[in-house]
Design a protein around this motif. Structure first.
Motif, PDB file in Angstrom:
ATOM      1  N   ARG A   1     -38.136  20.938 -22.242  1.00 29.98           N
ATOM      2  CA  ARG A   1     -37.478  20.339 -21.082  1.00 29.98           C
ATOM      3  C   ARG A   1     -36.127  19.693 -21.405  1.00 29.98           C
ATOM      4  NH1 ARG A   1     -40.801  16.100 -18.218  1.00 29.98           N
ATOM      5  NH2 ARG A   1     -42.536  17.523 -18.304  1.00 29.98           N
ATOM      6  N   TYR A   2     -36.103  18.590 -22.140  1.00 30.41           N
ATOM      7  CA  TYR A   2     -34.853  17.905 -22.481  1.00 30.41           C
ATOM      8  C   TYR A   2     -34.950  17.284 -23.876  1.00 30.41           C
ATOM      9  CZ  TYR A   2     -34.145  17.683 -17.393  1.00 30.41           C
ATOM     10  OH  TYR A   2     -34.007  17.989 -16.066  1.00 30.41           O
ATOM     11  N   SER A   3     -33.799  17.139 -24.522  1.00 30.46           N
ATOM     12  CA  SER A   3     -33.681  16.179 -25.621  1.00 30.46           C
ATOM     13  C   SER A   3     -33.305  14.868 -24.934  1.00 30.46           C
ATOM     14  CB  SER A   3     -32.575  16.635 -26.573  1.00 30.46           C
ATOM     15  OG  SER A   3     -32.199  15.576 -27.422  1.00 30.46           O
ATOM     16  N   LEU A   4     -34.078  13.816 -25.189  1.00 34.29           N
ATOM     17  CA  LEU A   4     -33.933  12.575 -24.415  1.00 34.29           C
ATOM     18  C   LEU A   4     -33.434  11.417 -25.277  1.00 34.29           C
ATOM     19  CD1 LEU A   4     -37.392  12.938 -22.710  1.00 34.29           C
ATOM     20  CD2 LEU A   4     -35.237  12.920 -21.450  1.00 34.29           C
TER      21      LEU A   4
ATOM     22  N   MET B   1     -27.633  24.941 -28.052  1.00 35.08           N
ATOM     23  CA  MET B   1     -28.588  24.093 -27.312  1.00 35.08           C
ATOM     24  C   MET B   1     -29.539  24.968 -26.493  1.00 35.08           C
ATOM     25  SD  MET B   1     -26.123  20.973 -26.003  1.00 35.08           S
ATOM     26  CE  MET B   1     -27.343  20.083 -25.043  1.00 35.08           C
ATOM     27  N   ARG B   2     -30.813  24.679 -26.584  1.00 32.12           N
ATOM     28  CA  ARG B   2     -31.826  25.450 -25.842  1.00 32.12           C
ATOM     29  C   ARG B   2     -32.150  24.787 -24.505  1.00 32.12           C
ATOM     30  NH1 ARG B   2     -34.956  28.498 -30.021  1.00 32.12           N
ATOM     31  NH2 ARG B   2     -33.888  28.047 -31.971  1.00 32.12           N
ATOM     32  N   VAL B   3     -31.965  23.483 -24.440  1.00 30.17           N
ATOM     33  CA  VAL B   3     -32.226  22.706 -23.224  1.00 30.17           C
ATOM     34  C   VAL B   3     -31.106  21.666 -23.099  1.00 30.17           C
ATOM     35  CG1 VAL B   3     -34.761  22.930 -23.335  1.00 30.17           C
ATOM     36  CG2 VAL B   3     -33.640  21.015 -24.500  1.00 30.17           C
ATOM     37  N   PRO B   4     -30.929  21.070 -21.923  1.00 34.22           N
ATOM     38  CA  PRO B   4     -29.931  19.994 -21.815  1.00 34.22           C
ATOM     39  C   PRO B   4     -30.425  18.716 -22.503  1.00 34.22           C
ATOM     40  CG  PRO B   4     -30.602  20.839 -19.640  1.00 34.22           C
ATOM     41  CD  PRO B   4     -31.578  21.352 -20.627  1.00 34.22           C
ATOM     42  N   GLY B   5     -29.515  17.802 -22.724  1.00 34.90           N
ATOM     43  CA  GLY B   5     -29.881  16.445 -23.141  1.00 34.90           C
ATOM     44  C   GLY B   5     -29.868  15.536 -21.928  1.00 34.90           C
ATOM     45  N   ARG B   6     -30.673  14.523 -21.945  1.00 32.94           N
ATOM     46  CA  ARG B   6     -30.658  13.513 -20.880  1.00 32.94           C
ATOM     47  C   ARG B   6     -30.734  12.143 -21.537  1.00 32.94           C
ATOM     48  NH1 ARG B   6     -32.525  14.716 -15.311  1.00 32.94           N
ATOM     49  NH2 ARG B   6     -31.439  16.651 -14.853  1.00 32.94           N
TER      50      ARG B   6
ATOM     51  N   VAL C   1     -26.402  15.790 -20.697  1.00 30.24           N
ATOM     52  CA  VAL C   1     -25.531  16.452 -21.663  1.00 30.24           C
ATOM     53  C   VAL C   1     -25.822  17.938 -21.514  1.00 30.24           C
ATOM     54  CG1 VAL C   1     -24.899  16.629 -24.088  1.00 30.24           C
ATOM     55  CG2 VAL C   1     -25.789  14.453 -23.198  1.00 30.24           C
ATOM     56  N   PRO C   2     -24.916  18.699 -20.887  1.00 30.40           N
ATOM     57  CA  PRO C   2     -25.253  20.081 -20.521  1.00 30.40           C
ATOM     58  C   PRO C   2     -25.393  20.993 -21.743  1.00 30.40           C
ATOM     59  CG  PRO C   2     -22.974  19.575 -19.972  1.00 30.40           C
ATOM     60  CD  PRO C   2     -23.569  18.311 -20.482  1.00 30.40           C
ATOM     61  N   VAL C   3     -26.162  22.056 -21.546  1.00 31.82           N
ATOM     62  CA  VAL C   3     -26.255  23.108 -22.561  1.00 31.82           C
ATOM     63  C   VAL C   3     -24.835  23.592 -22.846  1.00 31.82           C
ATOM     64  CG1 VAL C   3     -27.077  25.460 -22.997  1.00 31.82           C
ATOM     65  CG2 VAL C   3     -28.596  23.785 -21.913  1.00 31.82           C
TER      66      VAL C   3
END
Lengths: 135, 477
Positions: free
Chosen positions: B58-61, B23-28, B15-17
């Motif tokens: 790093r990511y929101s997972l 959003m500070r980081v992407p989601g995965r 899930v892109p910034v």
């Protein structure tokens, strides 16, 4: 009934409508107890609740959370509510009957009342609220 | 797949910034193509919302059992830097340390001559359902000790064996627990409920090992083909719910005080080392310890029933492992080659630490920690093992269960509980609950198939299957 359930995969989301905010809050409480106990009859037990919060959304959450607490520790199933809101404070009288496992089976335990997706809006001449209960 | 999401691999998506502002980081998230139709836009939005929080690393997972929750999505994992990051009850939930454990027995399915009698006796012994109270009478001082000492309190009071603590995540005791941060209200709710199953998706299930995928790991975990086991799924009851409610209120103000912008008030948070953040963490850890005691007391009840009915020794029913599903922890992880202490939130996700780590019990250290994945009612459960890949990719995390695809109310109306009970009985599975209505809400059709969820984490390498367990009888909370 002036509350209805909306689709939600994991939890229970309800929409409540009422002519004013006092009734809106009372109906929200009624919705919550109908999720928990299915059968909620009139009873002789009365409890007074007072809550003060920062804003209307918090007031609704704090009110419902207080009822959850009182219901659990006093083992009362509430069915009707008189609510009087003044600014962002309220006093309420909740009425109900003693919790009876044989009668009040089959409901869902409400763990908490969520801010996610919480709305309180004007709805024509009245008010509408959408509330997500964690079950 | 939903629009705006990028494919990373067959089972991983980004899930892109910019998907939501800030959003500070992407989601995965991890999901297979065939499970993608179960994905809700709301859950992805919640995953993206978490990526806006300060100090997120790093990511929101999210794991393949992702679904819409409140604050974090269910299946959500996020780690925050200690110095710049936050702690949020929205990343833990109301049922603090809702979790699952597995105990083994020396019995096989052939030894269970009368499964109905076993299930009825367990149902009579373990307090179950809304309003159920414990037979224990805890004083205020007991509750303080219990919240501080966790599973050791239960063992010291005769509810278990010394080895049980070693086989719990965190050894069944978060040392940061601060009972003083737990309100009088939470205590009032908690005192009568230690050792009760609760309701909703909580359960106690008698199972038989019906497939072994990794013989070496199965042997290390003490699991054999045909063996009867018992799985317990419950949490911190009213005490945990009240801790969340109380501290959410405080953190709402703290969010404003520290100038943190959040897209959802349920993500109310405070810096990890602020007074408000520390108070929440201490209370949450105390509630987590309460939950471990809760599962330990139920374990004791289960062992007592099995010992009485089958003439086996209490000591012949060891605890394989106990994992937390809803918790925030201080953990050390490698981030860009540097060892860092992070505040890892798992909400509807399981720790899956890999081989070689000191946090994994000595007996399992060469294998990786056991990961226990309950199936939905009537479907298979799994024991997996943690991996180095999980350490590298997901802060040592994996899925926690099947994941709902149908609301509880829709499920209640879809098929009557009685029909489900009778259908499962035809398959040889006994279901016992306080009412048929509570069976309907947990209908097997209301969940993703646990096999498919487990297959995604296997393909992603986040954890690897060790055994599968088939239900014999279930007590539905």
């Amino acid at each position: 009934m002036s509350f209805e359930e909306l689709p939600h995969q994991a939890d229970v989301r309800v929409r409540v409508r009422a002519e004013d905010c006092n009734v809106l809050f009372a109906e929200a409480a009624r919705a919550m107890f109908s999720i928990m106990y299915v059968t909620c009859d009139e009873g002789e037990i009365e409890r007074r609740v007072s809550v003060t919060s920062d804003d209307m959304q918090s007031l609704l959450i704090d009110f419902l959370s207080e009822l959850l607490f009182v219901s659990e520790v006093d083992r009362v199933v509430f069915s009707s509510f008189d609510v009087v809101i003044t600014g962002t404070s309220l006093t309420a009288t909740a009425r109900g009957e003693p919790f009876n496992p044989a009668k009040h089976l089959g409901g869902m335990e409400v763990k908490g009342v969520s801010y996610s997706g919480l709305t309180i809006t004007r709805d024509g001449e009245g008010f509408c609220s959408e509330i997500l209960f964690d079950v | 797949m939903l629009e705006g999401i990028t494919k990373i691999s067959e089972v991983e998506w980004e899930v892109p910034v910019g998907y939501v502002p800030g959003m500070r980081v992407p989601g995965r998230f991890f999901l297979s193509e065939d499970l993608s139709e179960t994905l809700e836009g709301g859950a992805v939005q919640q995953l993206a919302n978490v990526a806006t929080l300060p100090g997120v690393v790093r990511y929101s997972l999210a794991m393949p059992d992702i679904h819409s929750g409140y604050g974090f999505p269910i299946g959500g994992v996020a780690a925050f830097e200690e110095d710049t990051g936050v702690v949020s009850p929205g990343g833990v939930g109301y049922d603090i340390n809702c979790g699952v454990r597995l105990i083994t027995t020396p019995l096989t399915i052939a030894d269970i001559k009368n499964p109905r009698a076993l299930i009825e006796e367990l149902f009579r012994t373990v307090p179950t359902g809304v309003g159920a109270e414990s037979t224990m009478r805890l004083s205020e001082a007991d509750l303080d000790d219990l919240m501080a000492d966790g599973v050791d309190w239960a063992i010291d009071h005769g509810f278990g064996m010394a080895a049980d603590a070693e086989h719990c995540e965190e050894k069944g005791q978060m040392q940061q627990a601060d009972p003083a941060a737990v309100s009088k209200k939470a205590r009032q709710r908690g005192r009568p409920q230690a050792g009760t199953l609760g309701s909703g998706n909580h359960f106690l299930e008698v199972q038989a090992v019906d497939a072994i995928f990794d013989p070496e790991a199965a042997k290390a975990f003490g699991l054999e083909a045909g063996q009867i086991c018992c799985m317990i799924h419950c949490g911190s009851r009213g005490l945990g719910h009240q801790v969340c409610t109380d501290h959410l209120r405080v953190l709402e103000s703290a969010t404003r005080k520290y100038g943190i912008e959040i897209p959802d008030r349920q993500l109310a948070c405070a810096p990890v080392h602020s007074p408000e953040g520390e108070a929440y963490f201490g209370a949450m850890a105390a509630a987590a310890n309460y939950a471990w005691v809760n599962r330990q007391v139920i374990t004791h009840q289960v062992r007592t029933v099995f010992a009485r009915l089958f003439g086996i020794a209490y000591e012949e029913m060891p605890l394989v492992y106990d994992v937390a599903h809803n918790v925030a922890k201080r953990e050390e992880h490698d981030v860009d080659g540097k060892r860092q202490t992070l505040c890892v939130h798992r909400k509807g996700a399981t720790r899956a630490f890999g081989p070689g780590l000191t946090e994994v019990p000595q007996a399992y250290r060469s294998i990786g920690q056991p990961v226990i994945i309950p199936g939905s009612m009537g479907s298979s459960s799994y024991v997996l093992r943690g991996t180095a890949t999980a350490m590298a990719r997901t802060f040592g995390s994996t899925c926690h269960g099947a994941g709902r695809v149908m609301s509880r109310t829709k499920a209640k109306h879809a098929t009557p509980g009685r029909e489900i009970r009778e259908e499962l009985l035809k398959q040889g599975i006994i279901v016992r609950a306080t009412s048929d209505a509570s069976i309907a809400e947990e209908a097997p059709d209301a969940y993703k198939e646990s096999d498919k969820v487990v297959d995604v984490v296997r393909r992603a390498g986040l954890s690897l299957p060790v055994v599968r367990l088939h239900p014999v009888g279930v007590i539905k909370g």
